[in-house]
Design a protein around this motif. Structure first.
Motif, PDB file in Angstrom:
ATOM      1  N   GLU A 188       0.802  -1.239   0.000  1.00  0.00           N
ATOM      2  CA  GLU A 188       0.000   0.000   0.000  1.00  0.00           C
ATOM      3  C   GLU A 188       0.830   1.282   0.000  1.00  0.00           C
ATOM      4  O   GLU A 188       0.320   2.341  -0.355  1.00  0.00           O
ATOM      5  CB  GLU A 188      -1.019   0.016   1.155  1.00  0.00           C
ATOM      6  N   SER A 189       2.136   1.155   0.332  1.00  0.00           N
ATOM      7  CA  SER A 189       2.942   2.393   0.333  1.00  0.00           C
ATOM      8  C   SER A 189       4.050   2.381  -0.724  1.00  0.00           C
ATOM      9  O   SER A 189       4.839   3.315  -0.807  1.00  0.00           O
ATOM     10  CB  SER A 189       3.572   2.596   1.721  1.00  0.00           C
ATOM     11  N   THR A 190       4.121   1.334  -1.536  1.00  0.00           N
ATOM     12  CA  THR A 190       5.234   1.212  -2.493  1.00  0.00           C
ATOM     13  C   THR A 190       4.738   0.777  -3.861  1.00  0.00           C
ATOM     14  O   THR A 190       3.929  -0.145  -3.969  1.00  0.00           O
ATOM     15  CB  THR A 190       6.244   0.132  -2.021  1.00  0.00           C
ATOM     16  N   SER A 191       5.256   1.445  -4.888  1.00  0.00           N
ATOM     17  CA  SER A 191       4.932   1.031  -6.264  1.00  0.00           C
ATOM     18  C   SER A 191       6.213   0.708  -7.026  1.00  0.00           C
ATOM     19  O   SER A 191       7.298   1.215  -6.691  1.00  0.00           O
ATOM     20  CB  SER A 191       4.200   2.152  -6.998  1.00  0.00           C
ATOM     21  N   ILE A 192       6.047  -0.110  -8.047  1.00  0.00           N
ATOM     22  CA  ILE A 192       7.177  -0.472  -8.912  1.00  0.00           C
ATOM     23  C   ILE A 192       6.888   0.075 -10.307  1.00  0.00           C
ATOM     24  O   ILE A 192       5.760  -0.027 -10.798  1.00  0.00           O
ATOM     25  CB  ILE A 192       7.319  -2.009  -9.036  1.00  0.00           C
ATOM     26  N   VAL A 193       7.927   0.642 -10.935  1.00  0.00           N
ATOM     27  CA  VAL A 193       7.824   0.983 -12.357  1.00  0.00           C
ATOM     28  C   VAL A 193       8.798   0.060 -13.089  1.00  0.00           C
ATOM     29  O   VAL A 193      10.005   0.088 -12.824  1.00  0.00           O
ATOM     30  CB  VAL A 193       8.175   2.459 -12.628  1.00  0.00           C
ATOM     31  N   HIS A 194       8.276  -0.769 -13.967  1.00  0.00           N
ATOM     32  CA  HIS A 194       9.130  -1.701 -14.710  1.00  0.00           C
ATOM     33  C   HIS A 194       9.611  -1.050 -16.004  1.00  0.00           C
ATOM     34  O   HIS A 194       8.832  -0.393 -16.711  1.00  0.00           O
ATOM     35  CB  HIS A 194       8.348  -2.978 -15.067  1.00  0.00           C
ATOM     36  N   ASN A 195      10.870  -1.269 -16.318  1.00  0.00           N
ATOM     37  CA  ASN A 195      11.435  -0.769 -17.579  1.00  0.00           C
ATOM     38  C   ASN A 195      12.509  -1.762 -18.025  1.00  0.00           C
ATOM     39  O   ASN A 195      13.702  -1.542 -17.829  1.00  0.00           O
ATOM     40  CB  ASN A 195      12.039   0.633 -17.376  1.00  0.00           C
ATOM     41  N   TYR A 196      12.070  -2.878 -18.604  1.00  0.00           N
ATOM     42  CA  TYR A 196      13.029  -3.891 -19.036  1.00  0.00           C
ATOM     43  C   TYR A 196      12.509  -4.636 -20.267  1.00  0.00           C
ATOM     44  O   TYR A 196      11.317  -4.559 -20.586  1.00  0.00           O
ATOM     45  CB  TYR A 196      13.344  -4.884 -17.903  1.00  0.00           C
ATOM     46  N   GLY A 197      13.443  -5.343 -20.922  1.00  0.00           N
ATOM     47  CA  GLY A 197      13.057  -6.159 -22.083  1.00  0.00           C
ATOM     48  C   GLY A 197      13.331  -5.455 -23.403  1.00  0.00           C
ATOM     49  O   GLY A 197      12.573  -5.603 -24.355  1.00  0.00           O
ATOM     50  N   VAL A 232       9.160   6.643 -17.961  1.00  0.00           N
ATOM     51  CA  VAL A 232       9.354   6.210 -16.571  1.00  0.00           C
ATOM     52  C   VAL A 232       9.161   7.408 -15.641  1.00  0.00           C
ATOM     53  O   VAL A 232       8.460   7.323 -14.628  1.00  0.00           O
ATOM     54  CB  VAL A 232      10.777   5.603 -16.375  1.00  0.00           C
ATOM     55  N   VAL A 233       9.746   8.534 -16.003  1.00  0.00           N
ATOM     56  CA  VAL A 233       9.631   9.735 -15.158  1.00  0.00           C
ATOM     57  C   VAL A 233       8.164  10.147 -15.018  1.00  0.00           C
ATOM     58  O   VAL A 233       7.712  10.506 -13.926  1.00  0.00           O
ATOM     59  CB  VAL A 233      10.479  10.896 -15.753  1.00  0.00           C
ATOM     60  N   LYS A 234       7.408  10.041 -16.109  1.00  0.00           N
ATOM     61  CA  LYS A 234       5.977  10.416 -16.028  1.00  0.00           C
ATOM     62  C   LYS A 234       5.225   9.452 -15.105  1.00  0.00           C
ATOM     63  O   LYS A 234       4.401   9.881 -14.298  1.00  0.00           O
ATOM     64  CB  LYS A 234       5.349  10.414 -17.425  1.00  0.00           C
ATOM     65  N   LEU A 235       5.511   8.159 -15.223  1.00  0.00           N
ATOM     66  CA  LEU A 235       4.842   7.185 -14.354  1.00  0.00           C
ATOM     67  C   LEU A 235       5.202   7.447 -12.893  1.00  0.00           C
ATOM     68  O   LEU A 235       4.349   7.413 -12.005  1.00  0.00           O
ATOM     69  CB  LEU A 235       5.232   5.752 -14.749  1.00  0.00           C
ATOM     70  N   VAL A 236       6.486   7.722 -12.637  1.00  0.00           N
ATOM     71  CA  VAL A 236       6.943   7.998 -11.271  1.00  0.00           C
ATOM     72  C   VAL A 236       6.231   9.244 -10.731  1.00  0.00           C
ATOM     73  O   VAL A 236       5.763   9.266  -9.587  1.00  0.00           O
ATOM     74  CB  VAL A 236       8.483   8.182 -11.250  1.00  0.00           C
ATOM     75  N   SER A 237       6.125  10.258 -11.563  1.00  0.00           N
ATOM     76  CA  SER A 237       5.491  11.500 -11.129  1.00  0.00           C
ATOM     77  C   SER A 237       4.009  11.266 -10.795  1.00  0.00           C
ATOM     78  O   SER A 237       3.488  11.779  -9.791  1.00  0.00           O
ATOM     79  CB  SER A 237       5.687  12.521 -12.246  1.00  0.00           C
ATOM     80  N   ASP A 238       3.317  10.450 -11.611  1.00  0.00           N
ATOM     81  CA  ASP A 238       1.905  10.127 -11.333  1.00  0.00           C
ATOM     82  C   ASP A 238       1.773   9.380 -10.006  1.00  0.00           C
ATOM     83  O   ASP A 238       0.869   9.644  -9.213  1.00  0.00           O
ATOM     84  CB  ASP A 238       1.311   9.247 -12.449  1.00  0.00           C
ATOM     85  N   ILE A 239       2.668   8.434  -9.772  1.00  0.00           N
ATOM     86  CA  ILE A 239       2.606   7.644  -8.527  1.00  0.00           C
ATOM     87  C   ILE A 239       2.830   8.565  -7.326  1.00  0.00           C
ATOM     88  O   ILE A 239       2.139   8.492  -6.315  1.00  0.00           O
ATOM     89  CB  ILE A 239       3.680   6.524  -8.550  1.00  0.00           C
ATOM     90  N   ARG A 240       3.811   9.444  -7.474  1.00  0.00           N
ATOM     91  CA  ARG A 240       4.122  10.381  -6.379  1.00  0.00           C
ATOM     92  C   ARG A 240       2.895  11.231  -6.030  1.00  0.00           C
ATOM     93  O   ARG A 240       2.537  11.404  -4.866  1.00  0.00           O
ATOM     94  CB  ARG A 240       5.290  11.260  -6.813  1.00  0.00           C
ATOM     95  N   LYS A 241       2.218  11.723  -7.066  1.00  0.00           N
ATOM     96  CA  LYS A 241       1.021  12.543  -6.806  1.00  0.00           C
ATOM     97  C   LYS A 241      -0.035  11.719  -6.081  1.00  0.00           C
ATOM     98  O   LYS A 241      -0.666  12.174  -5.138  1.00  0.00           O
ATOM     99  CB  LYS A 241       0.445  13.041  -8.135  1.00  0.00           C
ATOM    100  N   ARG A 242      -0.206  10.477  -6.555  1.00  0.00           N
ATOM    101  CA  ARG A 242      -1.223   9.602  -5.941  1.00  0.00           C
ATOM    102  C   ARG A 242      -0.866   9.315  -4.485  1.00  0.00           C
ATOM    103  O   ARG A 242      -1.702   9.402  -3.592  1.00  0.00           O
ATOM    104  CB  ARG A 242      -1.305   8.305  -6.762  1.00  0.00           C
ATOM    105  N   GLN A 243       0.428   8.993  -4.251  1.00  0.00           N
ATOM    106  CA  GLN A 243       0.845   8.664  -2.885  1.00  0.00           C
ATOM    107  C   GLN A 243       0.672   9.878  -1.968  1.00  0.00           C
ATOM    108  O   GLN A 243       0.243   9.749  -0.833  1.00  0.00           O
ATOM    109  CB  GLN A 243       2.317   8.211  -2.878  1.00  0.00           C
ATOM    110  N   ARG A 244       0.995  11.050  -2.483  1.00  0.00           N
ATOM    111  CA  ARG A 244       0.861  12.270  -1.669  1.00  0.00           C
ATOM    112  C   ARG A 244      -0.605  12.576  -1.385  1.00  0.00           C
ATOM    113  O   ARG A 244      -0.971  12.988  -0.292  1.00  0.00           O
ATOM    114  CB  ARG A 244       1.525  13.446  -2.355  1.00  0.00           C
TER     115      ARG A 244
END
Ligand SMILES: Cc1cc2nc3c(=O)[nH]c(=O)nc-3n(C[C@H](O)[C@H](O)[C@H](O)COP(=O)(O)OP(=O)(O)OC[C@H]3O[C@@H](n4cnc5c(N)ncnc54)[C@H](O)[C@@H]3O)c2cc1C
Length: 363
Positions: free
Chosen positions: A320-329, A345-357
């Motif tokens: 519930e407090s951690t997300s993973i962004v996969h970037n492989y293959g 990846v940066v956009k996904l990370v930024s979206d997660i950060r907003k959601r977590q906040r």
């Protein structure tokens, strides 16, 4: 609220580029953890072995990753010489026969009318006199060749300058990354850029991944332009290419494209065939002396981290407090797509950060 704690697992071109673009944004404390680091040579660490050039391999629908990356690579050549990338003309040589099989490089790269003819300003077809014996048609454009031995350490330097901490570490389960931030705080975002490592990594165990073995010879001889052929007389999996790296990096002679082959040792008979194909196609690289005129730095094998269904670029929740962004293959195109995927990846990370906040603010 404090900074978002991010741990990037993997120090190949995918992990390092993701960390680089994220480190330019405010509000993140980033740690990069990897089993292998720039300077290491191990076939399961693909990044050091790449040529590395850009010949777009996606179909037209997937062109954004290579298009976006080309713009940044071009900028680096023009403005950042210390990154170890130079412009080089690239000749693409085709045989019609190779476009009907999927045993070698992706066929989109060898289309006679590729979408990327609009990407490279000087793309043009070559006259018959410049088509290699045994090939049907050829085109040329100015691309780049990256000296990976300079470029990867250059990214490391940029990361250190931006306050990223880089350390060795091997994880058995992706959830272990949560505890690896240099800050001592738990990571709320993990970027998984472990390439082929994601086959065995618990919590991921992606069975869609497979290796594409690439044997190459690195020589001191120099020759330009680059050549990349759709196939070779030596049959499926045996390719013909030549890429002179920037800044005294030598010339990479290729190679092989062996789907599903995990063998990490260079095969001497394959090495002879690779060198012989290159000196036949471009005798001047060895002053016309054949293989005897080549000065070998090393024979090497790298395993391209390919994946059925293409690159895995997506976010998932670990808890519930951690997300993973996969970037492989990224198979055989990890450099030439690196900035496109890292930007996403940066956009996904930024979206997660907003959601977590948002979730914390609503508590
Ligand atoms: C011969 C050859 C020629 C190529 N030519 C080109 C080219 O011309 N152009 C191009 O764009 N691409 C080319 N490629 C493809 C390119 O090299 C790859 O797509 C790219 O390097 C993949 O980078 P990556 O960071 O995803 O994976 P990798 O470079 O394999 O890095 C994976 C990272 O994850 C770490 N890791 C894995 N598992 C774990 C774990 N459990 N714990 C901790 N760390 C872990 C590793 O130690 C490493 O740091 C070529 C590849 C080869 C082999």
């Amino acid at each position: 609220m404090g900074d978002t704690i991010v741990v990037v697992v993997g120090a190949g071109v995918s992990g390092l580029t993701s960390a680089l673009l994220l480190s330019k944004k405010k509000g993140y404390k980033i740690t990069v953890v990897g089993k292998h680091m720039p300077g290491d040579y191990d076939s399961e660490y693909a990044s050091p072995f790449a040529g590395a050039n850009i010949i777009p391999m996606a179909n037209e629908a997937g062109k954004r990753w290579e298009s976006e990356t080309w713009r940044e690579l071009k900028r680096l050549v023009e403005e950042v010489p210390e990154a170890g990338i130079h412009f080089q003309r690239c000749q693409v040589q085709r045989r019609g026969h190779d476009l009907t099989t999927d045993a070698g490089f992706p066929v989109h790269a060898f289309s006679k009318t590729p979408w990327y003819r609009d990407l490279f300003e000087d793309y043009h077809d070559l006259p018959k006199s410049q088509i290699l014996d045994g090939y049907d048609s050829a085109s040329e454009y100015t691309g780049v060749c990256i000296n990976t031995a300079v470029y990867l350490p250059w990214i490391v330097g940029q990361l250190l300058k931006n306050g990223v901490v880089i350390k060795r570490g091997i994880i058995a389960n992706i959830k272990e990354a949560k505890a690896l931030s240099h800050t001592g705080q738990p990571a709320s975002i993990i970027i998984n850029a472990t390439g082929l490592g994601s086959i065995k990594l618990d919590g991921v165990r992606d069975s869609a991944l497979y290796p594409i073995r690439g044997q190459v010879a690195l020589v001191r001889n120099e020759a330009s332009p680059m050549i990349l052929c759709s196939g070779s007389i030596d049959g499926p999996g045996e390719e013909l290419y030549l890429m002179q790296r920037a800044a005294g990096g030598g010339t990479v002679l290729g190679g092989t494209y062996e789907i599903g082959n995990w063998n990490s040792e260079p095969d001497p008979s394959v090495a002879l065939r690779i060198m012989s194909r290159v000196v036949n196609a471009r005798p001047e690289i060895a002053d016309g002396k054949g293989i005897a005129g080549l000065n070998v730095i090393r024979h090497a094998v790298g395993l391209r981290p390919a994946r059925n269904g293409g690159v895995r670029l997506e976010a998932e929740d670990l808890d519930e407090s951690t997300s993973i962004v996969h970037n492989y293959g990224h198979g055989g195109y990890g450099y030439q797509t690196s900035y496109g995927y890292a930007d996403r990846v940066v956009k996904l990370v930024s979206d997660i950060r907003k959601r977590q906040r948002g979730a914390v603010a609503n508590l």
